[in-house]
Design a protein around this motif. Structure first.
Motif, PDB file in Angstrom:
ATOM      1  N   VAL A   1      25.388  -2.686 -17.084  1.00 22.69           N
ATOM      2  CA  VAL A   1      26.052  -3.948 -16.763  1.00 22.69           C
ATOM      3  C   VAL A   1      27.551  -3.730 -16.888  1.00 22.69           C
ATOM      4  CG1 VAL A   1      26.344  -6.377 -17.410  1.00 22.69           C
ATOM      5  CG2 VAL A   1      24.098  -5.290 -17.619  1.00 22.69           C
ATOM      6  N   ASP A   2      28.267  -4.111 -15.849  1.00 26.41           N
ATOM      7  CA  ASP A   2      29.725  -3.985 -15.830  1.00 26.41           C
ATOM      8  C   ASP A   2      30.289  -5.309 -15.341  1.00 26.41           C
ATOM      9  OD1 ASP A   2      32.341  -3.164 -15.793  1.00 26.41           O
ATOM     10  OD2 ASP A   2      32.139  -1.911 -14.008  1.00 26.41           O
TER      11      ASP A   2
ATOM     12  N   ASP B   1      30.242  -8.754 -13.993  1.00 30.14           N
ATOM     13  CA  ASP B   1      29.234  -9.527 -13.274  1.00 30.14           C
ATOM     14  C   ASP B   1      28.461  -8.665 -12.280  1.00 30.14           C
ATOM     15  OD1 ASP B   1      31.176  -9.148 -11.365  1.00 30.14           O
ATOM     16  OD2 ASP B   1      31.311 -11.243 -10.761  1.00 30.14           O
ATOM     17  N   ARG B   2      28.531  -7.349 -12.443  1.00 33.84           N
ATOM     18  CA  ARG B   2      27.802  -6.419 -11.575  1.00 33.84           C
ATOM     19  C   ARG B   2      26.877  -5.572 -12.449  1.00 33.84           C
ATOM     20  NH1 ARG B   2      27.468  -3.748  -6.892  1.00 33.84           N
ATOM     21  NH2 ARG B   2      27.376  -1.497  -6.911  1.00 33.84           N
ATOM     22  N   ALA B   3      25.676  -5.340 -11.946  1.00 33.78           N
ATOM     23  CA  ALA B   3      24.724  -4.513 -12.693  1.00 33.78           C
ATOM     24  C   ALA B   3      24.051  -3.539 -11.739  1.00 33.78           C
ATOM     25  CB  ALA B   3      23.675  -5.387 -13.367  1.00 33.78           C
ATOM     26  N   THR B   4      23.764  -2.367 -12.251  1.00 33.60           N
ATOM     27  CA  THR B   4      23.021  -1.358 -11.512  1.00 33.60           C
ATOM     28  C   THR B   4      21.855  -0.942 -12.389  1.00 33.60           C
ATOM     29  OG1 THR B   4      25.046  -0.549 -10.491  1.00 33.60           O
ATOM     30  CG2 THR B   4      23.163   0.905 -10.398  1.00 33.60           C
TER      31      THR B   4
ATOM     32  N   TRP C   1      16.356 -11.224  -5.727  1.00 37.05           N
ATOM     33  CA  TRP C   1      17.526 -10.524  -5.202  1.00 37.05           C
ATOM     34  C   TRP C   1      18.674 -11.476  -4.946  1.00 37.05           C
ATOM     35  CZ3 TRP C   1      13.644  -7.211  -5.265  1.00 37.05           C
ATOM     36  CH2 TRP C   1      13.949  -5.859  -5.248  1.00 37.05           C
ATOM     37  N   THR C   2      19.885 -10.950  -5.111  1.00 41.56           N
ATOM     38  CA  THR C   2      21.065 -11.649  -4.616  1.00 41.56           C
ATOM     39  C   THR C   2      21.254 -11.223  -3.164  1.00 41.56           C
ATOM     40  OG1 THR C   2      22.530  -9.862  -5.337  1.00 41.56           O
ATOM     41  CG2 THR C   2      22.183 -11.691  -6.889  1.00 41.56           C
TER      42      THR C   2
ATOM     43  N   GLU D   1      18.638  -3.970   2.269  1.00 44.55           N
ATOM     44  CA  GLU D   1      19.867  -4.634   1.864  1.00 44.55           C
ATOM     45  C   GLU D   1      19.683  -6.134   1.944  1.00 44.55           C
ATOM     46  OE1 GLU D   1      23.456  -3.086   3.515  1.00 44.55           O
ATOM     47  OE2 GLU D   1      22.694  -1.030   3.476  1.00 44.55           O
TER      48      GLU D   1
ATOM     49  N   ASP E   1      21.888 -10.135 -20.824  1.00 45.12           N
ATOM     50  CA  ASP E   1      21.965  -9.725 -19.416  1.00 45.12           C
ATOM     51  C   ASP E   1      20.940  -8.642 -19.119  1.00 45.12           C
ATOM     52  OD1 ASP E   1      24.016 -11.520 -18.953  1.00 45.12           O
ATOM     53  OD2 ASP E   1      25.608  -9.994 -18.975  1.00 45.12           O
TER      54      ASP E   1
ATOM     55  N   ASP F   1      23.671  -9.842  -1.785  1.00 46.37           N
ATOM     56  CA  ASP F   1      24.307  -8.530  -1.658  1.00 46.37           C
ATOM     57  C   ASP F   1      23.561  -7.437  -2.432  1.00 46.37           C
ATOM     58  OD1 ASP F   1      24.967  -9.497  -4.173  1.00 46.37           O
ATOM     59  OD2 ASP F   1      27.036  -8.802  -4.107  1.00 46.37           O
ATOM     60  N   GLY F   2      22.354  -7.760  -2.931  1.00 48.65           N
ATOM     61  CA  GLY F   2      21.558  -6.772  -3.653  1.00 48.65           C
ATOM     62  C   GLY F   2      21.036  -5.687  -2.725  1.00 48.65           C
TER      63      GLY F   2
END
Length: 129
Positions: A98-99, A101-104, A50-51, A65, A23, A53-54
């Motif tokens: 990575v947390d 399915d969310r990543a920062t 980008w997604t 956004e 990931d 919601d990215g």
């Protein structure tokens, strides 16, 4: 715990770690593609990174956004003027968390531009989030 159970647990732990590393590498590859995409003026190539919601915080300059925000920036007059004057992005390796399915991620970008009057490159830094 039997030897087989211990082995199974070790393999599951290693598989989870490999998945997390995959990931992170995938996200680093996305970051690496950003500079060439925006430097070419290709909003479509940048948007593909980008997604919906990215979020892109070009701290403190701009917050974009979703895909439409990135597309608007790339095709906007400000960005088009800098790339047509020889701007190029140099990005640092991002710090990624990575947390599930969310990543920062956070990295820095240096915008280099060839300055004919100065006889060389000039730069301006920024931070991506």
């Amino acid at each position: 715990m039997t030897e087989t159970e211990e082995l199974r647990a070790a393999v599951e732990l290693l598989a989870a770690k490999v998945h997390a590393l995959e990931d992170q590498v995938e996200i680093m590859q996305l970051v690496a593609q950003y500079g060439p995409a925006v430097d070419s003026g290709s909003g479509e190539a940048a948007v593909d990174l980008w997604t919906e919601d990215g979020v892109f915080d070009a701290v403190p300059h701009l917050r974009m956004e979703g895909r439409e925000g990135v597309l608007g920036m790339v095709h906007g007059a400000g960005h088009q003027s800098v790339i047509h004057n020889g701007c190029g992005h140099v990005l640092t390796v991002p710090h990624i968390v990575v947390d599930g399915d969310r990543a920062t991620g956070r990295s820095h970008a240096l915008h280099l531009r060839w300055d004919v009057d100065a006889g060389g490159p000039t730069g301006r830094g920024g931070r991506r989030r």
